[in-house]
Design an enzyme around this catalytic site. Sequence first.
Site, PDB file in Angstrom:
ATOM      1  CD  GLN A   1      -9.899  31.735 -11.958  1.00  0.00           C
ATOM      2  OE1 GLN A   1      -9.565  32.762 -12.169  1.00  0.00           O
ATOM      3  NE2 GLN A   1     -11.102  31.535 -11.384  1.00  0.00           N
TER       4      GLN A   1
ATOM      5  CD  GLN B   1      -5.775  18.958 -25.437  1.00  0.00           C
ATOM      6  OE1 GLN B   1      -4.504  19.415 -25.266  1.00  0.00           O
ATOM      7  NE2 GLN B   1      -6.582  19.039 -24.349  1.00  0.00           N
TER       8      GLN B   1
ATOM      9  CG  ASP C   1      11.092  25.493 -12.906  1.00  0.00           C
ATOM     10  OD1 ASP C   1      10.454  25.887 -11.538  1.00  0.00           O
ATOM     11  OD2 ASP C   1      10.320  24.778 -13.467  1.00  0.00           O
TER      12      ASP C   1
ATOM     13  CG  HIS D   1       8.737  23.130 -10.459  1.00  0.00           C
ATOM     14  ND1 HIS D   1       9.370  24.241 -10.320  1.00  0.00           N
ATOM     15  CD2 HIS D   1       8.303  22.618  -9.213  1.00  0.00           C
ATOM     16  CE1 HIS D   1       9.106  24.492  -9.284  1.00  0.00           C
ATOM     17  NE2 HIS D   1       8.478  23.495  -8.452  1.00  0.00           N
TER      18      HIS D   1
END
Length: 293
Positions: free
Chosen positions: A21, A166, A213, A241
């Site tokens: 998304q 990656q 944050d 976080h």
Amino acid sequence: MCGRHIPSDPITIVVTGGAGQIAYSLLPPLASGSVFGNDQPVRAGPDPCGPVKLHLLDIPPAQTALEGACCAPCMRRLPAAAQRLPDLPGRLLTCARILVSVRPAGVKMELEDLAYPLLAGVVGTDDPALAFKGADYAVFLGAFPRKEGMERKDVMAKNVGIFNSQGKALSDHASPNVKCLVVGNPANTNAAILSAAAPAIPKENITALTRLDHNRAQSLAAAKVGVPCDQVEGVIIWGNHSSTQYPDVRHAKTTEGIKVRARPAPRPSLRIPPSHLHTHTHTAVSNSSFPTP
């Protein structure tokens, strides 16, 4: 394409989690020129075929969503679900909901349908080596998602494997000056893993997106001293976080040079007990997303 001159030296942009998304919202600005400019050529992956070409990396099950061909099992669900409803509107609505849930439309097809002047092609792949070949910029959206009841440390083990893989591909195949932005949480830890796995990439070229944050901490500090957010500086966020995050306001001050934690302060509104400010800020910032569904 579209009567535009095709530059000979395009840049390469890689987006991981390309079927998600967040990528769905990020890709149009990249393709339209809003990010790198209307005349900046963009390509992704090897053998560019035009001024704008995005290279999207995602896991094998997401390749259908990237390319746009719905799998047969998804299509077989439509008649059965629709037949259970007597009215035609209900059948159509059920079909629409199923189609949205499996996202069969395809990111590639939707980008092509928009006919961006700078868009010459979109490539979807599950091969990190192919995705990062010649990359000038990389946006790491993909990460193991945090589920209900989990803290960031609970998903760290999953993300170690993802970012090690990656990172190696990035180090082996990307441009030596590639700029990387890690978005997938825990962003700071994932960025550290990526940097360790990509020794050929300068550490200063890898950053993590923890601005939310920082914004929260700055807003709380500004509210405590009764000034607008843009009049507070020096707020620092340490860590991810999570419950271990440390919003640091020890060096925070207003643009007038008044320290947020100063005691006694020149004005009554600035007399804030340091322990209270830190405790309140730490709780509000590090735990702010826990109640979010």
